[in-house]
Every structure is written in structure tokens, then in C-alpha cells.
Write a protein that holds these residues in place. Structure first.
Motif, PDB file in Angstrom:
ATOM      1  N   THR A 118       0.716  -1.406  -0.002  1.00  0.00           N
ATOM      2  CA  THR A 118       0.067  -0.117  -0.127  1.00  0.00           C
ATOM      3  C   THR A 118       0.988   1.034  -0.002  1.00  0.00           C
ATOM      4  O   THR A 118       1.959   1.212   0.887  1.00  0.00           O
ATOM      5  N   ARG A 119       0.524   2.171  -0.994  1.00  0.00           N
ATOM      6  CA  ARG A 119       1.359   3.365  -1.001  1.00  0.00           C
ATOM      7  C   ARG A 119       0.501   4.651  -1.252  1.00  0.00           C
ATOM      8  O   ARG A 119      -0.426   4.381  -1.722  1.00  0.00           O
ATOM      9  N   PRO A 120       0.935   5.840  -0.973  1.00  0.00           N
ATOM     10  CA  PRO A 120       0.149   6.968  -1.148  1.00  0.00           C
ATOM     11  C   PRO A 120       0.048   7.155  -2.817  1.00  0.00           C
ATOM     12  O   PRO A 120       1.133   6.879  -3.499  1.00  0.00           O
ATOM     13  N   ALA A 121      -1.233   7.522  -3.214  1.00  0.00           N
ATOM     14  CA  ALA A 121      -1.262   7.883  -4.452  1.00  0.00           C
ATOM     15  C   ALA A 121      -0.761   9.404  -4.966  1.00  0.00           C
ATOM     16  O   ALA A 121      -0.742  10.186  -3.840  1.00  0.00           O
ATOM     17  N   MET A 122      -0.673   9.964  -6.067  1.00  0.00           N
ATOM     18  CA  MET A 122      -0.092  11.324  -6.421  1.00  0.00           C
ATOM     19  C   MET A 122      -1.309  11.983  -7.073  1.00  0.00           C
ATOM     20  O   MET A 122      -2.414  11.507  -7.613  1.00  0.00           O
ATOM     21  N   GLY A 123      -1.297  13.431  -6.674  1.00  0.00           N
ATOM     22  CA  GLY A 123      -2.455  14.167  -7.302  1.00  0.00           C
ATOM     23  C   GLY A 123      -1.709  15.674  -7.721  1.00  0.00           C
ATOM     24  O   GLY A 123      -0.788  15.889  -7.348  1.00  0.00           O
ATOM     25  N   TYR A 124      -2.518  16.516  -8.468  1.00  0.00           N
ATOM     26  CA  TYR A 124      -1.897  17.808  -8.810  1.00  0.00           C
ATOM     27  C   TYR A 124      -2.627  18.821  -7.882  1.00  0.00           C
ATOM     28  O   TYR A 124      -3.967  18.533  -7.681  1.00  0.00           O
ATOM     29  N   ALA A 125      -1.935  19.730  -7.336  1.00  0.00           N
ATOM     30  CA  ALA A 125      -2.787  20.911  -6.740  1.00  0.00           C
ATOM     31  C   ALA A 125      -2.051  22.111  -6.929  1.00  0.00           C
ATOM     32  O   ALA A 125      -0.874  22.046  -6.892  1.00  0.00           O
ATOM     33  N   PRO A 126      -2.813  23.369  -6.895  1.00  0.00           N
ATOM     34  CA  PRO A 126      -2.091  24.494  -6.806  1.00  0.00           C
ATOM     35  C   PRO A 126      -1.122  24.945  -5.695  1.00  0.00           C
ATOM     36  O   PRO A 126      -1.622  24.771  -4.676  1.00  0.00           O
ATOM     37  N   ILE A 127       0.062  25.500  -6.042  1.00  0.00           N
ATOM     38  CA  ILE A 127       0.987  25.832  -4.963  1.00  0.00           C
ATOM     39  C   ILE A 127       0.438  27.303  -4.495  1.00  0.00           C
ATOM     40  O   ILE A 127       0.319  28.219  -5.239  1.00  0.00           O
ATOM     41  N   GLU A 128       0.085  27.331  -3.331  1.00  0.00           N
ATOM     42  CA  GLU A 128      -0.229  28.752  -2.669  1.00  0.00           C
ATOM     43  C   GLU A 128       0.879  29.375  -1.900  1.00  0.00           C
ATOM     44  O   GLU A 128       0.808  30.694  -1.889  1.00  0.00           O
ATOM     45  N   GLU A 129       1.656  28.920  -1.278  1.00  0.00           N
ATOM     46  CA  GLU A 129       2.738  29.448  -0.428  1.00  0.00           C
ATOM     47  C   GLU A 129       3.953  28.747  -0.409  1.00  0.00           C
ATOM     48  O   GLU A 129       3.818  27.430  -0.489  1.00  0.00           O
ATOM     49  N   ALA A 130       5.119  29.130  -0.134  1.00  0.00           N
ATOM     50  CA  ALA A 130       6.306  28.616   0.028  1.00  0.00           C
ATOM     51  C   ALA A 130       6.908  29.274   1.347  1.00  0.00           C
ATOM     52  O   ALA A 130       6.779  30.627   1.443  1.00  0.00           O
ATOM     53  N   GLN A 131       7.265  28.559   2.313  1.00  0.00           N
ATOM     54  CA  GLN A 131       7.857  29.027   3.612  1.00  0.00           C
ATOM     55  C   GLN A 131       8.950  28.068   4.200  1.00  0.00           C
ATOM     56  O   GLN A 131       8.816  26.981   3.787  1.00  0.00           O
ATOM     57  N   VAL A 132       9.789  28.786   5.083  1.00  0.00           N
ATOM     58  CA  VAL A 132      10.714  27.938   5.469  1.00  0.00           C
ATOM     59  C   VAL A 132      10.480  27.494   6.747  1.00  0.00           C
ATOM     60  O   VAL A 132       9.902  28.257   7.748  1.00  0.00           O
ATOM     61  N   ILE A 133      10.196  26.236   7.011  1.00  0.00           N
ATOM     62  CA  ILE A 133       9.956  25.755   8.443  1.00  0.00           C
ATOM     63  C   ILE A 133      11.307  24.724   8.986  1.00  0.00           C
ATOM     64  O   ILE A 133      11.439  23.762   8.388  1.00  0.00           O
ATOM     65  N   ASN A 134      11.800  25.094  10.190  1.00  0.00           N
ATOM     66  CA  ASN A 134      12.869  24.278  10.800  1.00  0.00           C
ATOM     67  C   ASN A 134      13.824  24.079   9.650  1.00  0.00           C
ATOM     68  O   ASN A 134      14.486  22.874   9.397  1.00  0.00           O
ATOM     69  N   GLY A 135      14.295  24.994   8.901  1.00  0.00           N
ATOM     70  CA  GLY A 135      15.231  25.142   7.902  1.00  0.00           C
ATOM     71  C   GLY A 135      15.100  24.095   6.669  1.00  0.00           C
ATOM     72  O   GLY A 135      15.880  24.213   5.817  1.00  0.00           O
ATOM     73  N   GLU A 136      13.699  24.002   6.455  1.00  0.00           N
ATOM     74  CA  GLU A 136      13.245  23.349   4.917  1.00  0.00           C
ATOM     75  C   GLU A 136      12.171  23.975   4.492  1.00  0.00           C
ATOM     76  O   GLU A 136      11.538  24.773   5.044  1.00  0.00           O
ATOM     77  N   VAL A 137      12.159  24.027   3.133  1.00  0.00           N
ATOM     78  CA  VAL A 137      11.260  24.853   2.316  1.00  0.00           C
ATOM     79  C   VAL A 137       9.974  23.812   2.327  1.00  0.00           C
ATOM     80  O   VAL A 137       9.969  22.625   1.694  1.00  0.00           O
ATOM     81  N   TRP A 138       8.868  24.443   2.847  1.00  0.00           N
ATOM     82  CA  TRP A 138       7.558  23.823   2.515  1.00  0.00           C
ATOM     83  C   TRP A 138       6.722  24.439   1.898  1.00  0.00           C
ATOM     84  O   TRP A 138       6.551  25.601   1.594  1.00  0.00           O
ATOM     85  N   LEU A 139       5.610  23.790   0.995  1.00  0.00           N
ATOM     86  CA  LEU A 139       4.845  24.192   0.115  1.00  0.00           C
ATOM     87  C   LEU A 139       3.397  24.025   0.590  1.00  0.00           C
ATOM     88  O   LEU A 139       2.828  22.993   1.314  1.00  0.00           O
ATOM     89  N   SER A 140       2.620  25.284   0.584  1.00  0.00           N
ATOM     90  CA  SER A 140       1.070  24.982   0.943  1.00  0.00           C
ATOM     91  C   SER A 140       0.139  25.025  -0.116  1.00  0.00           C
ATOM     92  O   SER A 140       0.478  25.517  -1.157  1.00  0.00           O
ATOM     93  N   PHE A 141      -0.823  24.145  -0.117  1.00  0.00           N
ATOM     94  CA  PHE A 141      -1.834  23.981  -1.033  1.00  0.00           C
ATOM     95  C   PHE A 141      -3.189  24.235  -0.324  1.00  0.00           C
ATOM     96  O   PHE A 141      -3.458  24.268   0.740  1.00  0.00           O
TER      97      PHE A 141
END
Length: 214
Positions: free
Chosen positions: A176-199
Motif C-alpha cells: 500500500t502506498r500513497p497516490a499522487m495528485g496535482y494541486a496549486p501551490i499557494e505559498e512557500a515558507q521555511v519551517i525548521n530550515g526546510e522549504v515547505w509548500l502550502s496547497f
């Protein structure tokens, strides 16, 4: 377009606090050691081995804190550079293994095939992780359109849904594994030294998980 660096002040404050604590403890230790040496019995001097060991330990800790500060600064600098480069991603659709926000419009789901599987099923879960639907899939990488309706054709509520693919060989589950999908990127931010994207729907993932853009 919004690019929001976060947690830099927190990390800096934590680093400063660590330095202050080590410096304070080190100075306290030196004052105590000096006082004890000055007041020791000259006919029965104390063993200096323990003092030397503690002094070396404090010095090592202080050096480690300084090294950690340098690493934190380097990581933040790299993250900010990466986030700046990802500014062009805002507004684009990203494909990744992630929950998807359903607003009534069909979603395209991408499932990676498994050479050992002769059957695949798409498992849809609600925001609480409860399975609400299972859909049979062809044993291939062909994307499918999920309409977001019940078996009776009624539309499901708006919200964030999870998508996983279960693989079978002779009706025996093998993966069992996660499926993938497309979603629009709304924001990029640094959290604990890593870049995270918000949808949409509050979904957030690490930028490193993105496999495609459009």
C-alpha cells in the motif's frame, strides 16, 4: 505571490540561549574552581584531575554549540536560497504524494504500477483517516479521474481527502502506498530550515516531495 520565511528568529534565539547557558555555566565553574583552589588545605591539596576533566568537558560543549550555530546558519541560508528559487512555483500545479482538497471538481489521481500486482484499488479516506470509498484501478500507471461522488451519485462534502493505492497479487495484498495528485501551490515558507509548500485546504508538504510541475 507570497513567500514567507519563518522560524529564523526562533532558531536564532535558541542558539543565543544555548550560548548564554554554556558561557554562564563555564564562568560559574571557573569561579568555583578558583575559590576552592584558593581555600584548599595546602597540606592536603585537592586532586586536580576532576577539575581538568570538567574543564575539558565544558570546552567541548562550548565548541559544539558554536559548531551547531554555524550549521544552523548554513542550513537557513541554503533554505532561503532554495525558497527564493521556488518563488516561480507559486501558482503552478505540483504533483506529489499528498492529501487533496476536493471542492466539487473532479480530481486526477496518479498511481504508480507494481510489476508484481495483478489488481489495484484506490482507497479514499476522509480527514479523520476513515475509509469512505474503494475504487478498482487498472494494474498500470494510467491516471484516473475521481469525481468525488458516492456509489449513489451523490457529491461528497468539500474537504481534504487522502488517497492510497493497495496492490494485490492473486487477491493477496502485497503493498500500500500513497497516490499522487496535482494541486496549486499557494505559498512557500521555511519551517525548521526546510522549504515547505502550502496547497488548498491547509495541505503542506516538503518541496523535495514534488515530482512534477505544470
Amino acid at each position: 505571490m507570497e513567500i514567507t520565511p519563518t522560524n529564523q528568529a526562533i532558531a536564532s534565539a535558541q542558539a543565543n540561549e544555548s550560548r548564554s547557558l554554556v558561557t554562564s555555566d563555564f564562568e560559574t565553574f571557573l569561579r568555583m574552581m578558583t575559590a576552592q583552589i584558593q581555600n584548599q588545605d595546602p597540606l592536603n591539596p585537592m586532586d586536580s584531575t576532576e577539575f581538568a576533566t570538567q574543564l575539558a568537558t565544558f570546552s567541548g560543549v562550548e565548541q559544539q554549540v558554536r559548531t551547531n550555530d554555524l550549521l544552523v546558519g548554513l542550513r537557513e541560508s541554503m533554505a532561503l536560497t532554495s525558497m527564493s528559487q521556488m518563488g516561480d512555483w507559486i501558482g503552478m500545479d505540483a504533483r506529489a504524494e499528498m492529501p487533496m482538497y476536493f471542492d466539487g471538481e473532479p480530481l486526477w489521481i496518479y498511481a504508480t504500477g507494481n510489476n508484481l500486482a495483478d489488481r489495484m484499488e484506490l482507497i479514499i479516506t476522509d480527514e479523520l483517516g476513515n475509509t469512505i470509498q474503494r475504487v478498482h484501478l487498472p494494474a498500470s500507471d494510467t491516471p484516473i479521474e475521481w469525481a468525488g461522488v458516492t456509489t449513489d451519485g451523490e457529491p461528497l462534502p468539500t474537504g481534504v481527502y487522502g488517497f492510497h493505492v493497495e496492490y494485490f497479487a492473486d487477491d493477496t495484498p502485497i503493498e500500500t502506498r500513497p497516490a499522487m495528485g496535482y494541486a496549486p501551490i499557494e505559498e512557500a515558507q521555511v519551517i525548521n530550515g526546510e522549504v515547505w509548500l502550502s496547497f488548498p485546504g491547509g495541505v503542506q508538504i516538503r518541496s523535495s516531495l514534488v515530482e512534477a510541475l505544470r
